[in-house]
Design an enzyme around this catalytic site. Sequence first.
Site, PDB file in Angstrom:
ATOM      1  N   GLU A  45       0.849  -1.193   0.000  1.00  0.00           N
ATOM      2  CA  GLU A  45       0.000   0.000   0.000  1.00  0.00           C
ATOM      3  C   GLU A  45       0.890   1.251   0.000  1.00  0.00           C
ATOM      4  O   GLU A  45       1.896   1.302   0.692  1.00  0.00           O
ATOM      5  CB  GLU A  45      -0.909   0.004   1.232  1.00  0.00           C
ATOM      6  CG  GLU A  45      -1.832   1.211   1.298  1.00  0.00           C
ATOM      7  CD  GLU A  45      -2.713   1.225   2.535  1.00  0.00           C
ATOM      8  OE1 GLU A  45      -3.779   1.865   2.496  1.00  0.00           O
ATOM      9  OE2 GLU A  45      -2.345   0.595   3.555  1.00  0.00           O
ATOM     10  N   LYS A  79      -9.982   1.627  -2.514  1.00  0.00           N
ATOM     11  CA  LYS A  79     -10.193   1.197  -1.129  1.00  0.00           C
ATOM     12  C   LYS A  79     -11.609   1.510  -0.680  1.00  0.00           C
ATOM     13  O   LYS A  79     -12.063   2.658  -0.728  1.00  0.00           O
ATOM     14  CB  LYS A  79      -9.171   1.908  -0.230  1.00  0.00           C
ATOM     15  CG  LYS A  79      -9.123   1.386   1.199  1.00  0.00           C
ATOM     16  CD  LYS A  79      -7.954   2.038   1.936  1.00  0.00           C
ATOM     17  CE  LYS A  79      -7.749   1.482   3.321  1.00  0.00           C
ATOM     18  NZ  LYS A  79      -6.570   2.084   3.988  1.00  0.00           N
ATOM     19  N   CYS A 122      -5.700  -2.895   2.755  1.00  0.00           N
ATOM     20  CA  CYS A 122      -5.514  -2.625   4.178  1.00  0.00           C
ATOM     21  C   CYS A 122      -6.792  -2.817   4.997  1.00  0.00           C
ATOM     22  O   CYS A 122      -7.187  -3.930   5.285  1.00  0.00           O
ATOM     23  CB  CYS A 122      -4.940  -1.214   4.359  1.00  0.00           C
ATOM     24  SG  CYS A 122      -4.151  -0.947   5.978  1.00  0.00           S
TER      25      CYS A 122
END
Length: 270
Positions: free
Chosen positions: A72, A142, A183
């Site tokens: 990331e 995301k 994440c």
Amino acid sequence: FVLPRARLPSLRFLLRPGVLLRSMSTSSSSSTFKFAACQLMVGSDKDANIQTARKAVEHAAQGGAQMVALPECWNCPYSSSSFPTYAETVPDGPSTKALANLAATLKIYLIGGSIPERDGDKLYNTSVVFDPKGDIIAKHRKLHLFDIDVPGKITFKESDTLSAGTTPTVFDTAYGRMGLGICYDMRFPELALMYAKRGARFLCYPGAFNMTTGPAHWELLQRGRAVDNQVYVATISPARTPTPHTPHGATPASSAPGERWWPQQIMPKV
């Protein structure tokens, strides 16, 4: 499909920069492929970060990797103040072009970690996936923004600068169907379950868990997603740096100074 053992699906990585290579089986035909997770030391020089990524991916391919993943925010520091400065358009930005060229030159699948993407007046935390021809086969924004306030430890709000994506992402490869998150997306078991129900046998989460949440949840979440859905799970983090948001990571093995990658075979249970 060859079911992995409960203790094997999570792919961990090195605390210091390096490349982790593992072989895995994801299909009923028991075909295997070699996956590389590249952990990078990320600095403030974007061009230097791109060159660091290039060298790591090339090294992984030389080691036989057929699919390579970056962490990331591999092209910029992970901070709300950095996202607007380093953001670029996809697919026309320099980071995306560099990865497309790498995938085509090395003839590999390349999961491009994530970068801050600019789309109009909005910014996203975005992962782009390339096939061995260098074509984009998936783009994941995301879904779950990381906003946290742990008194005395860490306060961080991605939502100060980033917008959330709206679409779960699966993509097909020569080795089977994959699911992609970034994440904090890993914290949500429903997303992994959705991917598994859509036929994904390998889930990948580039992530930069910090030194507060990482020790408590980083490996736990990987194993949870893997065991719950009987899939492989790979996570890739930036290397640990002394920043306000220091990545956590995990150490799978001790390595001698100068080693650049650490190989290990996954032995599936039939």
